[in-house]
Design an enzyme around this catalytic site. Structure first.
Site, short mmCIF file in Angstrom:
data_model
loop_
_atom_site.label_atom_id
_atom_site.label_comp_id
_atom_site.label_asym_id
_atom_site.label_seq_id
_atom_site.Cartn_x
_atom_site.Cartn_y
_atom_site.Cartn_z
N ASP A 53 0.78 -1.25 0.00
CA ASP A 53 0.00 0.00 0.00
C ASP A 53 0.82 1.30 0.00
OD1 ASP A 53 -2.00 -1.85 0.18
OD2 ASP A 53 -2.85 -1.14 2.06
N ASP B 264 -4.67 -0.88 -1.64
CA ASP B 264 -5.99 -0.72 -1.06
C ASP B 264 -6.83 -0.12 -2.20
OD1 ASP B 264 -7.30 -1.13 1.42
OD2 ASP B 264 -7.30 1.01 1.87
N HIS C 74 -10.70 0.70 -2.99
CA HIS C 74 -12.09 0.74 -2.55
C HIS C 74 -13.03 1.35 -3.59
CE1 HIS C 74 -10.79 -0.40 1.42
NE2 HIS C 74 -10.17 0.73 1.67
N HIS D 223 -10.71 7.07 1.27
CA HIS D 223 -9.31 6.90 0.85
C HIS D 223 -9.20 5.80 -0.19
CE1 HIS D 223 -9.85 3.76 3.87
NE2 HIS D 223 -8.89 3.10 3.25
N LYS E 281 -7.11 -5.10 -2.72
CA LYS E 281 -7.92 -5.51 -1.57
C LYS E 281 -8.88 -4.41 -1.16
CE LYS E 281 -4.35 -3.96 1.57
NZ LYS E 281 -5.17 -2.96 2.27
N CYS F 4 -2.53 -2.99 7.87
CA CYS F 4 -2.34 -3.89 6.74
C CYS F 4 -1.12 -4.79 6.88
CB CYS F 4 -2.25 -3.07 5.46
SG CYS F 4 -2.41 -4.10 4.05
#
Ligand code: VGL
Ligand code: ZN
Length: 207
Positions: free
Chosen positions: A8, A46, A48, A81, A106, A151
């Site tokens: 990340d 990451d 989303h 984020h 993820k 994480c």
């Protein structure tokens, strides 16, 4: 073979980003330099959707840092984020990504967060990383990145459960410490399950 897994290193986790990890930018030179000691370099993002359930903004009346039950699971709420295909989700510009063989994503599903790079927080879905490593008979992994107490920690715990020889390069990590002591507790937890905590200089001396 051993794999370096860089977690990340995205704009939103760096100073000036939406969910900045204090001093997060300091790990980038470590990530860049260490890659030449590894035949296989992997990275995670990451990633989303805008309506992700971990965003406080998607829960009227809630603010970042509040806790809710999301889909039956304890969830800390975060600022918006790492939204897919936005600048905040891109790798940091100074991060050398030229040797990354594969990027694992993820946190894609709206109803469940995923700190670990292996499984979501309910251990229902996997990211493909465990399978990728198994196919290549990789048993030794080295983790670094952000955030140490989320994480990186959850990835190390899952890696140990999968039976991987798990190393965490501490000077390549920074934590959030939302509650003071979170970083120390994360270090204790990782040690307890048998993860090896080391410094990048330990690797440079050897190869
Ligand atoms: C993370 C908080 C929210 C992490 C991701 O990658 O450590 N932390 N989403
Ligand atoms: Zn997230």
């Amino acid at each position: 073979m051993k794999a370096l897994i860089i977690v990340d290193l995205q704009n939103d986790f760096l100073p000036g980003g939406a969910l900045p990890v204090p001093h997060g930018d300091e790990v980038i030179p470590v990530a860049n330099e260490l890659q030449r000691h590894f035949e296989l370099v992997l990275a995670t993002k990451d990633w989303h959707p805008p309506d992700h359930g971990s965003f406080a903004a998607n829960h009227p009346g809630k603010k970042p840092g509040d806790r809710i039950i999301l889909n039956g699971i304890d969830q800390i709420l975060w600022p918006v984020h790492c939204v897919q295909n936005t600048r905040g989700a891109e790798f940091a510009p100074s991060f050398d990504t030229s040797r990354i063989a594969h990027v694992f994503h993820k946190g894609i599903e709206r109803n469940i967060d995923s700190y670990s790079t292996f499984f979501d927080n309910a251990h229902r879905r996997h990211t493909g990383l465990a399978h990728y490593l198994k196919e290549r008979s990789i048993k030794d992994i080295y983790l670094l990145g952000l955030a140490l107490d989320y994480c990186v920690k959850d990835s190390a715990l899952d890696a140990r459960q999968l039976g991987l020889n798990t190393h965490v390069i501490l000077d390549g990590c920074r934590g959030i410490d939302l509650e003071p002591g979170d970083i120390d507790r994360a270090l204790d937890e990782m040690k307890r399950v048998g993860a090896v905590l080391l410094q990048s200089s330990d690797l440079r001396d050897k190869s």
